[in-house]
Design a protein around this motif. Structure first.
Motif, PDB file in Angstrom:
ATOM      1  N   ALA A  89       0.812  -1.219   0.000  1.00 43.07           N
ATOM      2  CA  ALA A  89       0.000   0.000   0.000  1.00 43.07           C
ATOM      3  C   ALA A  89       0.841   1.262   0.000  1.00 43.07           C
ATOM      4  O   ALA A  89       0.357   2.332   0.383  1.00 43.07           O
ATOM      5  CB  ALA A  89      -0.934  -0.008   1.207  1.00 43.07           C
ATOM      6  N   ALA A  90       2.094   1.168  -0.428  1.00 46.55           N
ATOM      7  CA  ALA A  90       2.947   2.360  -0.457  1.00 46.55           C
ATOM      8  C   ALA A  90       2.369   3.427  -1.376  1.00 46.55           C
ATOM      9  O   ALA A  90       2.517   4.625  -1.121  1.00 46.55           O
ATOM     10  CB  ALA A  90       4.354   1.975  -0.905  1.00 46.55           C
ATOM     11  N   TRP A  91       1.703   3.006  -2.442  1.00 46.41           N
ATOM     12  CA  TRP A  91       1.114   3.957  -3.382  1.00 46.41           C
ATOM     13  C   TRP A  91       0.071   4.839  -2.694  1.00 46.41           C
ATOM     14  O   TRP A  91      -0.097   6.001  -3.043  1.00 46.41           O
ATOM     15  CB  TRP A  91       0.438   3.212  -4.540  1.00 46.41           C
ATOM     16  N   HIS A  92      -0.627   4.289  -1.710  1.00 45.82           N
ATOM     17  CA  HIS A  92      -1.696   5.024  -1.044  1.00 45.82           C
ATOM     18  C   HIS A  92      -1.141   6.135  -0.150  1.00 45.82           C
ATOM     19  O   HIS A  92      -1.827   7.137   0.094  1.00 45.82           O
ATOM     20  CB  HIS A  92      -2.551   4.056  -0.225  1.00 45.82           C
ATOM     21  N   LYS A  93       0.076   5.959   0.348  1.00 40.47           N
ATOM     22  CA  LYS A  93       0.686   6.963   1.204  1.00 40.47           C
ATOM     23  C   LYS A  93       1.260   8.129   0.399  1.00 40.47           C
ATOM     24  O   LYS A  93       1.532   9.190   0.964  1.00 40.47           O
ATOM     25  CB  LYS A  93       1.790   6.319   2.046  1.00 40.47           C
ATOM     26  N   ASP A  94       1.447   7.902  -0.916  1.00 39.33           N
ATOM     27  CA  ASP A  94       1.977   8.950  -1.786  1.00 39.33           C
ATOM     28  C   ASP A  94       0.800   9.663  -2.452  1.00 39.33           C
ATOM     29  O   ASP A  94       0.112   9.093  -3.298  1.00 39.33           O
ATOM     30  CB  ASP A  94       2.907   8.331  -2.838  1.00 39.33           C
ATOM     31  N   LYS A  95       0.561  10.906  -2.078  1.00 38.90           N
ATOM     32  CA  LYS A  95      -0.629  11.631  -2.533  1.00 38.90           C
ATOM     33  C   LYS A  95      -0.722  11.755  -4.050  1.00 38.90           C
ATOM     34  O   LYS A  95      -1.780  11.485  -4.631  1.00 38.90           O
ATOM     35  CB  LYS A  95      -0.667  13.012  -1.879  1.00 38.90           C
ATOM     36  N   PRO A  96       0.359  12.145  -4.763  1.00 41.00           N
ATOM     37  CA  PRO A  96       0.260  12.209  -6.231  1.00 41.00           C
ATOM     38  C   PRO A  96      -0.058  10.849  -6.860  1.00 41.00           C
ATOM     39  O   PRO A  96      -0.789  10.787  -7.857  1.00 41.00           O
ATOM     40  CB  PRO A  96       1.642  12.715  -6.649  1.00 41.00           C
ATOM     41  N   SER A  97       0.497   9.766  -6.300  1.00 40.30           N
ATOM     42  CA  SER A  97       0.190   8.436  -6.830  1.00 40.30           C
ATOM     43  C   SER A  97      -1.289   8.120  -6.649  1.00 40.30           C
ATOM     44  O   SER A  97      -1.946   7.593  -7.560  1.00 40.30           O
ATOM     45  CB  SER A  97       1.032   7.375  -6.128  1.00 40.30           C
ATOM     46  N   ARG A  98      -1.808   8.457  -5.476  1.00 43.94           N
ATOM     47  CA  ARG A  98      -3.222   8.193  -5.220  1.00 43.94           C
ATOM     48  C   ARG A  98      -4.108   9.012  -6.146  1.00 43.94           C
ATOM     49  O   ARG A  98      -5.137   8.525  -6.630  1.00 43.94           O
ATOM     50  CB  ARG A  98      -3.555   8.503  -3.758  1.00 43.94           C
ATOM     51  N   HIS A  99      -3.717  10.250  -6.401  1.00 44.50           N
ATOM     52  CA  HIS A  99      -4.505  11.085  -7.312  1.00 44.50           C
ATOM     53  C   HIS A  99      -4.474  10.517  -8.739  1.00 44.50           C
ATOM     54  O   HIS A  99      -5.466  10.610  -9.469  1.00 44.50           O
ATOM     55  CB  HIS A  99      -3.979  12.515  -7.304  1.00 44.50           C
ATOM     56  N   GLY A 100      -3.336   9.953  -9.143  1.00 43.21           N
ATOM     57  CA  GLY A 100      -3.261   9.321 -10.456  1.00 43.21           C
ATOM     58  C   GLY A 100      -4.210   8.147 -10.565  1.00 43.21           C
ATOM     59  O   GLY A 100      -4.901   7.962 -11.586  1.00 43.21           O
ATOM     60  N   TYR A 101      -4.272   7.344  -9.492  1.00 45.08           N
ATOM     61  CA  TYR A 101      -5.209   6.217  -9.483  1.00 45.08           C
ATOM     62  C   TYR A 101      -6.656   6.698  -9.386  1.00 45.08           C
ATOM     63  O   TYR A 101      -7.567   6.002  -9.860  1.00 45.08           O
ATOM     64  CB  TYR A 101      -4.882   5.271  -8.333  1.00 45.08           C
ATOM     65  N   ASP A 102      -6.879   7.863  -8.772  1.00 45.82           N
ATOM     66  CA  ASP A 102      -8.224   8.458  -8.781  1.00 45.82           C
ATOM     67  C   ASP A 102      -8.676   8.715 -10.214  1.00 45.82           C
ATOM     68  O   ASP A 102      -9.816   8.384 -10.594  1.00 45.82           O
ATOM     69  CB  ASP A 102      -8.232   9.782  -8.010  1.00 45.82           C
ATOM     70  N   ILE A 103      -7.787   9.312 -10.996  1.00 48.32           N
ATOM     71  CA  ILE A 103      -8.118   9.620 -12.396  1.00 48.32           C
ATOM     72  C   ILE A 103      -8.392   8.340 -13.180  1.00 48.32           C
ATOM     73  O   ILE A 103      -9.348   8.257 -13.960  1.00 48.32           O
ATOM     74  CB  ILE A 103      -6.972  10.419 -13.046  1.00 48.32           C
ATOM     75  N   ALA A 104      -7.548   7.315 -12.962  1.00 46.60           N
ATOM     76  CA  ALA A 104      -7.735   6.041 -13.668  1.00 46.60           C
ATOM     77  C   ALA A 104      -9.051   5.383 -13.277  1.00 46.60           C
ATOM     78  O   ALA A 104      -9.772   4.840 -14.124  1.00 46.60           O
ATOM     79  CB  ALA A 104      -6.566   5.106 -13.362  1.00 46.60           C
ATOM     80  N   THR A 105      -9.376   5.431 -12.000  1.00 39.61           N
ATOM     81  CA  THR A 105     -10.623   4.827 -11.526  1.00 39.61           C
ATOM     82  C   THR A 105     -11.834   5.558 -12.089  1.00 39.61           C
ATOM     83  O   THR A 105     -12.819   4.934 -12.502  1.00 39.61           O
ATOM     84  CB  THR A 105     -10.673   4.854  -9.990  1.00 39.61           C
ATOM     85  N   LEU A 106     -11.772   6.877 -12.133  1.00 41.46           N
ATOM     86  CA  LEU A 106     -12.875   7.655 -12.699  1.00 41.46           C
ATOM     87  C   LEU A 106     -13.007   7.421 -14.203  1.00 41.46           C
ATOM     88  O   LEU A 106     -14.111   7.475 -14.757  1.00 41.46           O
ATOM     89  CB  LEU A 106     -12.675   9.144 -12.410  1.00 41.46           C
ATOM     90  N   ALA A 107     -11.882   7.161 -14.870  1.00 40.80           N
ATOM     91  CA  ALA A 107     -11.935   6.838 -16.303  1.00 40.80           C
ATOM     92  C   ALA A 107     -12.695   5.532 -16.523  1.00 40.80           C
ATOM     93  O   ALA A 107     -13.515   5.419 -17.450  1.00 40.80           O
ATOM     94  CB  ALA A 107     -10.522   6.743 -16.880  1.00 40.80           C
ATOM     95  N   LEU A 108     -12.439   4.547 -15.669  1.00 47.11           N
ATOM     96  CA  LEU A 108     -13.176   3.282 -15.766  1.00 47.11           C
ATOM     97  C   LEU A 108     -14.649   3.483 -15.420  1.00 47.11           C
ATOM     98  O   LEU A 108     -15.526   2.867 -16.042  1.00 47.11           O
ATOM     99  CB  LEU A 108     -12.546   2.246 -14.835  1.00 47.11           C
TER     100      LEU A 108
END
Length: 247
Positions: free
Chosen positions: A143-162
């Motif tokens: 879960a290291a990605w979750h602690k990194d705010k820019p990484s989490r925001h990138g996954y936010d964009i990907a999730t919203l795209a889906l």
């Protein structure tokens, strides 16, 4: 003149190691066979319904799903997509039978798209975007990605795209369903299946690479952990420099 010490190439990190080949986007989606498998039961259903009626279409779609499942087992392909694909067709066929209408075959997929869209959006709201959760869980990267705010925001964009992909499926196919365009509904189901999903996965790939790059940079910037020998030497020097008191 002394000979240079022999260097074992295997001791050099990265030397001789073949770079790990990353699967292409098409391979991640099951390849061309995956595209064919997902479209075949729909095509069989529409064709049989046009020429022989609803009953033949229902049994024909189920038969094609069974044949695909057996073929995947024989070819030792991943079993999970085969089972989920079979049950998806079976549920769709059951709804078509219960409603007595060919367009009922597509009803399960229409409402499933709405549910998926809601789940993806909800995961972003609670700050655990599913694109990041699923990807990192499957690859065991923690879960290291979750602690990194820019990484989490990138996954936010990907999730919203889906989520947008599933929302588009629901809106278009629901309109075709209400308008009784069964033929166009079948076309939309195929066209908005893997091809549209691939566009969403492109955003996921972008988010993954962006996150991996950031986490790797953070890991390289952190100091290497101290070994036991280094800790012992540091303590020895510390006590050697400490002033001594005379009795």
């Amino acid at each position: 003149m002394t000979e240079p010490a022999h260097r074992d190439d295997q001791d050099v990190p990265g030397h001789g190691d073949e770079p790990e080949r990353q699967p292409t986007l098409l391979e991640q989606m099951g390849g061309l066979s995956g595209l064919f498998y997902s479209a075949l039961p729909v095509i069989v259903f529409v064709l049989l319904n046009s020429f022989f009626g609803l009953t033949a279409a229902i049994w024909g779609s189920i038969g094609s799903a069974v044949a695909i499942t057996v073929l995947r087992i024989v070819r030792k392909e991943p079993l999970q997509p085969a089972i989920s694909g079979f049950f998806g067709v079976a549920i769709a066929a059951f709804i078509a039978f219960r409603t007595g209408s060919a367009k009922g075959f597509f009803l399960f997929g229409i409402w499933a798209s709405l549910v998926y869209c809601g789940v993806f959006v909800l995961s972003v709201v609670v700050r655990w975007p599913l694109a990041g959760v699923v990807w990192n869980a499957l690859n065991g990267t923690g879960a290291a990605w979750h602690k990194d705010k820019p990484s989490r925001h990138g996954y936010d964009i990907a999730t919203l795209a889906l989520a947008l992909v599933f929302a588009a499926r629901f809106v278009v196919q629901r309109w075709l369903y209400d308008s009784d365009y069964t033929g166009w509904l079948a076309f939309a189901k195929i066209a908005m299946g893997y091809p549209l999903y691939a566009l969403g996965l492109l955003v996921v790939v972008w988010a993954v690479r962006r996150s991996d790059k950031r986490l790797k940079a953070h890991a390289e910037a952190e100091p290497a952990p101290e070994t036991d020998a280094e800790a012992e030497e540091r303590l020895r020097q510390k006590y050697a420099k400490a002033p001594t008191t005379e009795a």
